[in-house]
Motif scaffolding. Structure first.
Motif: not given
Ligand code: DX5
Ligand code: ZN
Length: 210
Positions: A149, A138, A114-117, A153
């Motif tokens: 962002s 998401e 997921k985007p935050e991981t 990554k």
């Protein structure tokens, strides 16, 4: 670059026909988004749909499981025609269990973030898998906006993996921003709403830069 149209955005009333059009226009993978209403706040479709469309195309079936405890269903999706299975690192307690099930069946293994991981979450598994899927929205819905962002990554992950590894990016990709993802190091690009519109052929040509 591999283009993987996501059928989440297709017209399910004429699904086989739309898949054929995407294939003839040059897409080699088909991205299949499975949602359970638990891991994500939406329900899409499952095994019987896969089984039906398998009869109409030889495209690589890239199955993205957005479901809780995916180990329960991996074999069923492979029986229905999946060529690659991607599960979410956030949805499992033991990633090796899923990796082993998929490997035993000789299929491609992917892990999604997921985007935050952070990418560090997949580091222990990189030498046992074929692909990492980086979510650029998401998970749960098509038609959202690409999160810039994730570019960092993608770059970081490409440094960790080298060239002989798939990095797939999924969510909010269109003809304007596809280059940001590929320049950062992605080689498999998912696109739903940017493909399944009135001009499937023209949209695919544009995304492929033809
Ligand atoms: C989101 C799905 C994506 C989505 C992409 O949870 O994983 O594959 O269908 O759709 P677009 O390209 O419309 O963002
Ligand atoms: Zn997806």
């Amino acid at each position: 670059m591999i283009l993987a149209p996501s059928i989440l955005a297709a017209d399910f009333g004429v699904l086989a026909e739309q898949i054929k059009r995407a294939e003839d226009a040059g897409a080699s993978w088909l991205h299949i988004d499975v949602m359970d209403g638990q891991f994500v706040p939406n329900i899409s479709f499952g095994i019987p749909v896969l089984k039906s469309i398998r009869k109409y195309t030889d495209m690589f079936f890239d199955v993205h499981l957005m479901i809780k405890s995916p180990q329960r269903y991996i074999n069923d999706f492979i029986d229905a025609g999946a060529d690659g299975i991607t599960f979410h690192i956030e949805a499992v307690s033991n990633p090796f269990e899923c990796i082993d099930i998929i490997r035993k069946r000789g299929k491609n293994v992917g892990i999604s973030l997921k985007p935050e991981t952070p990418v560090a979450a997949v580091e222990p598994y990189l030498d046992k898998i074929d692909m990492v899927l980086i979510m650029s929205v998401e998970p749960g819905y098509g038609g959202q906006e690409y999160m810039e962002s994730v570019n960092e990554k993608i770059r970081k992950l490409r440094q960790m993996t080298g060239e002989d590894f798939h990095i797939e990016v999924d969510g909010g990709i269109d003809a304007d921003n596809i280059k940001t993802a590929t320049c950062a190091g992605a080689d498999v690009i998912v696109a739903g709403t940017a493909v399944f519109n009135d001009d499937i052929e023209g949209s695919i040509r544009e995304l492929l830069g033809k």
